[in-house]
Write an enzyme that holds these catalytic residues in place. Structure first.
Site, PDB file in Angstrom:
ATOM      1  N   CYS A   1      23.423  12.398  36.256  1.00 36.46           N
ATOM      2  CA  CYS A   1      23.103  12.629  34.851  1.00 36.46           C
ATOM      3  C   CYS A   1      21.641  12.257  34.655  1.00 36.46           C
ATOM      4  O   CYS A   1      20.998  11.766  35.587  1.00 36.46           O
ATOM      5  CB  CYS A   1      24.040  11.882  33.897  1.00 36.46           C
ATOM      6  SG  CYS A   1      23.933  10.106  33.920  1.00 36.46           S
TER       7      CYS A   1
ATOM      8  N   CYS B   1      19.151  19.335  39.291  1.00 33.13           N
ATOM      9  CA  CYS B   1      19.769  18.991  40.571  1.00 33.13           C
ATOM     10  C   CYS B   1      19.424  20.084  41.587  1.00 33.13           C
ATOM     11  O   CYS B   1      19.694  21.257  41.345  1.00 33.13           O
ATOM     12  CB  CYS B   1      21.276  18.873  40.404  1.00 33.13           C
ATOM     13  SG  CYS B   1      22.117  18.200  41.834  1.00 33.13           S
TER      14      CYS B   1
ATOM     15  N   CYS C   1      22.549  17.291  33.046  1.00 30.67           N
ATOM     16  CA  CYS C   1      21.145  17.282  33.501  1.00 30.67           C
ATOM     17  C   CYS C   1      20.637  18.684  33.770  1.00 30.67           C
ATOM     18  O   CYS C   1      19.533  18.863  34.260  1.00 30.67           O
ATOM     19  CB  CYS C   1      20.963  16.379  34.724  1.00 30.67           C
ATOM     20  SG  CYS C   1      21.833  16.903  36.195  1.00 30.67           S
TER      21      CYS C   1
END
Length: 137
Positions: A11, A89, A85
């Protein structure tokens, strides 16, 4: 290389949702799963309301610290679970990616964090059944 599956929870601040998820997975799966958590922009400390909410269910995350998301953490994980997020990633072929849509506990009191904690537990229990079911005798 380990035979057990590895999971990375990500996150933004690595201070609430991903910390609770990592703690639940560690608690519920014991040593059957390798657990990591990280944030794309880690905070200074774990959210006190998340610490309090987890303490209510007997899990102590008070000593945890937010960690920065690294490419190595993603490479070393079989399953990468993002929690708000977005696209921060890194994506690698052969990895499994899940996005858990969870409310952000940042700035919330423990009353608001409890339902998030409980939703994370339910999601983690489903994940365990899928990737690391207990051996039957």
């Amino acid at each position: 290389m380990s035979d057990k599956p590895s999971v990375l929870f990500v996150c933004v601040h690595n201070a609430g949702r991903s910390q609770m998820a990592a703690a639940w997975l560690t608690h519920l799966a014991s040593d059957r799963v390798e657990v990591r958590s990280a944030g794309s922009n880690p905070g200074d400390a774990v959210n006190p309301a998340a610490v309090a909410a987890m303490a209510e269910v007997g899990i102590d995350i008070s000593a945890e610290t937010p960690k920065i998301l690294t490419i190595d953490a993603v490479k070393e994980s079989d399953v990468c679970i993002t929690m708000g997020c977005g696209d921060t990633c890194p994506v690698f072929p052969g990895k499994r990616y899940l996005d858990w849509q969870l409310d952000d506990p940042a700035g919330q009191g423990v009353e608001a964090v409890r339902p998030i904690r409980d939703e994370i537990k339910t999601l983690v229990e489903g994940l365990i059944k899928e990737i690391a079911p207990e051996a039957t005798a």
